[in-house]
Design a protein around this motif. Structure first.
Motif, PDB file in Angstrom:
ATOM      1  N   THR A  90       0.762  -1.153   0.072  1.00  0.00           N
ATOM      2  CA  THR A  90      -0.015   0.116  -0.074  1.00  0.00           C
ATOM      3  C   THR A  90       0.968   1.401  -0.034  1.00  0.00           C
ATOM      4  O   THR A  90       1.864   1.305   0.573  1.00  0.00           O
ATOM      5  N   LYS A  91       0.644   2.107  -0.852  1.00  0.00           N
ATOM      6  CA  LYS A  91       1.482   3.266  -1.104  1.00  0.00           C
ATOM      7  C   LYS A  91       2.950   2.909  -1.219  1.00  0.00           C
ATOM      8  O   LYS A  91       3.905   3.785  -0.611  1.00  0.00           O
ATOM      9  N   LYS A  93       4.597   0.694  -0.085  1.00  0.00           N
ATOM     10  CA  LYS A  93       5.393   0.126   1.019  1.00  0.00           C
ATOM     11  C   LYS A  93       4.465  -1.002   1.788  1.00  0.00           C
ATOM     12  O   LYS A  93       3.382  -1.059   1.572  1.00  0.00           O
ATOM     13  N   ASP A  95       2.768  -3.864   3.553  1.00  0.00           N
ATOM     14  CA  ASP A  95       1.899  -3.955   5.018  1.00  0.00           C
ATOM     15  C   ASP A  95       2.198  -5.281   5.644  1.00  0.00           C
ATOM     16  O   ASP A  95       2.374  -6.290   5.543  1.00  0.00           O
ATOM     17  N   GLN A 201       3.343  -0.360   9.778  1.00  0.00           N
ATOM     18  CA  GLN A 201       2.119   0.210   8.914  1.00  0.00           C
ATOM     19  C   GLN A 201       1.502  -1.243   8.751  1.00  0.00           C
ATOM     20  O   GLN A 201       2.135  -2.248   8.059  1.00  0.00           O
ATOM     21  N   GLY A 204      -1.433   0.803   4.919  1.00  0.00           N
ATOM     22  CA  GLY A 204      -1.220   2.105   4.625  1.00  0.00           C
ATOM     23  C   GLY A 204      -2.214   2.818   4.536  1.00  0.00           C
ATOM     24  O   GLY A 204      -3.381   2.301   4.282  1.00  0.00           O
ATOM     25  N   HIS A 206      -5.280   4.464   2.933  1.00  0.00           N
ATOM     26  CA  HIS A 206      -5.886   4.482   1.866  1.00  0.00           C
ATOM     27  C   HIS A 206      -7.558   4.552   1.829  1.00  0.00           C
ATOM     28  O   HIS A 206      -7.911   4.880   2.904  1.00  0.00           O
ATOM     29  N   ARG A 266      -6.149   4.161   7.948  1.00  0.00           N
ATOM     30  CA  ARG A 266      -5.053   3.050   8.113  1.00  0.00           C
ATOM     31  C   ARG A 266      -5.256   2.314   9.202  1.00  0.00           C
ATOM     32  O   ARG A 266      -6.050   2.540  10.276  1.00  0.00           O
ATOM     33  N   ASP A 313      -4.241  11.586   2.894  1.00  0.00           N
ATOM     34  CA  ASP A 313      -2.957  11.036   2.737  1.00  0.00           C
ATOM     35  C   ASP A 313      -2.921   9.742   1.804  1.00  0.00           C
ATOM     36  O   ASP A 313      -2.019   9.007   1.484  1.00  0.00           O
ATOM     37  N   SER A 314      -4.146   9.548   1.249  1.00  0.00           N
ATOM     38  CA  SER A 314      -4.552   8.439   0.310  1.00  0.00           C
ATOM     39  C   SER A 314      -4.361   8.922  -1.140  1.00  0.00           C
ATOM     40  O   SER A 314      -4.322  10.145  -1.449  1.00  0.00           O
TER      41      SER A 314
END
Length: 360
Positions: A90-91, A93, A95, A201, A204, A206, A266, A313-314
């Motif tokens: 996710t993003k 990075k 999970d 995380q 992340g 989303h 998140r 932040d998504s």
């Protein structure tokens, strides 16, 4: 700069659907427009069944790794099945969670059957662990799916009414018989069960993509789920006994012209020495077989309530694809999250979008 807005998640009482419906619809409208998340209490899924669901969930994740790998996603183009710790992205990075994705049982296209749209490859049977190692697992998970689908249908009708639409305005057009709706069992290891470089995380930041509603059962009384309010601040959404957490998907936001907000969220891994956190999610999907069009009939006074400035932040990966081809979007989204499966079964599509195993 936007000022802080909601600082907690509202709790709605489904009993009011028969005792005080106008109050329920008013509270629901506020939650849809100003929060994007809400708890529901007095829902129809029995507590005893949820205890059995929790036992089966923990039982699955307690299986030896070699048993879980027998139902690994890598064995099917559907992206259903098991995903090991750190496998999802996710993003860009990883999970820190294990998961088991499931859906209503549907057959895969026959080998000699012509597949017209790429999303049809997502449809197929679940990858179950053997009943010899986990008796009753399949039956319990499918029963949860059935009950959660019924609950989501009731909720999406109430959503339509809360926004001034006919109760069937969303359900009748954008949820079709035989459609696949997905769910997920999730285990978030505690911080002390992770490598020191893994971070915290669990999943992340989303938004739930392309779905209408997500219904989440928080099976552990542990912190982790956080919701980003529209000013950008993170708000805890703790487990509340005998409730589900419900949130808006980007599919619903699109269909109702941005009135209902698909709020960013998140999950952080639990604190050290607290043990793992378990949850079970159900995603009510919007149909994938045709271009979706925003609904007509929303009252001007409802449209005027749309949130204009929402900090998130998504990301918005492939958002234009969703507007034109929801089925292709669904495949791309899963390839991006589960890259080993995507590269194996959809190599040309993955290559076209620069997705490789290990890429960020």
């Amino acid at each position: 700069m936007a000022s802080p807005d909601f600082d907690s998640i509202p709790i709605l009482d489904l009993n009011q659907a028969t005792t005080n419906k106008q109050q329920l619809l008013s509270d629901l409208r506020h939650a849809l427009i100003h929060v994007g998340f809400f708890y529901i209490k007095n829902h129809p899924i029995p507590a005893a069944f949820l205890q059995a669901l929790t036992a089966q969930t923990t039982g699955f994740f307690d299986l030896p790794l070699e048993e879980k790998h027998k139902s690994d996603k890598i064995h099917s183009p559907t992206f259903l099945g098991y995903s090991t710790q750190g496998n999802e992205i996710t993003k860009n990075k990883k999970d820190n969670r294990e998961q088991f994705d499931f859906a209503n049982e549907l057959p895969a296209p026959a080998p000699n059957e012509s597949v017209q749209r790429i999303h049809e490859h997502l449809t197929g049977p679940n990858l179950w662990p053997s009943s010899d190692v986990l008796p009753g697992f399949r039956q319990t998970i499918l029963e949860f799916h059935r009950q959660a689908l019924d609950l989501s249908s009731e909720l999406i009708s109430l959503v339509a009414e809360a926004l001034g639409l006919h109760p069937g305005a969303l359900l009748d057009q954008y949820v079709v018989p035989g459609q696949q709706h997905r769910g997920k069992l999730i285990k978030y290891p505690a911080i002390d069960q992770l490598h020191q470089d893994d971070g915290d995380q669990g999943v992340g930041a989303h938004r739930d993509t392309a779905s209408l509603l997500t219904i989440l059962y928080q099976a552990s009384d542990l912190p982790g789920l956080q919701v980003q309010n529209h000013a950008g601040h993170w708000i805890d959404a703790p487990a509340v006994p005998n409730t589900f957490v419900v949130n808006i998907g980007t599919g619903l936001e699109y269909l109702v012209r941005g009135v209902a907000v698909a709020t960013t969220h998140r999950v952080l891994n639990p604190p050290a020495r607290r043990g793992p956190r378990y949850s079970v999610a159900f995603f009510q999907g919007a149909r994938l077989d045709r271009k979706l069009l925003p609904v007509d009939g929303l009252a001007p006074e409802v449209l005027e309530l749309r949130k204009v400035d929402v900090v998130t932040d998504s990301g918005h990966q492939f958002s234009q694809v969703y507007r034109e081809d929801p089925g292709l979007y669904a495949v791309l989204n899963r390839i991006s999250s589960h890259r080993d499966v995507g590269v194996k079964y959809y190599p040309e599509l993955a290559q076209k979008h620069g997705i490789t195993v290990g890429s960020t």
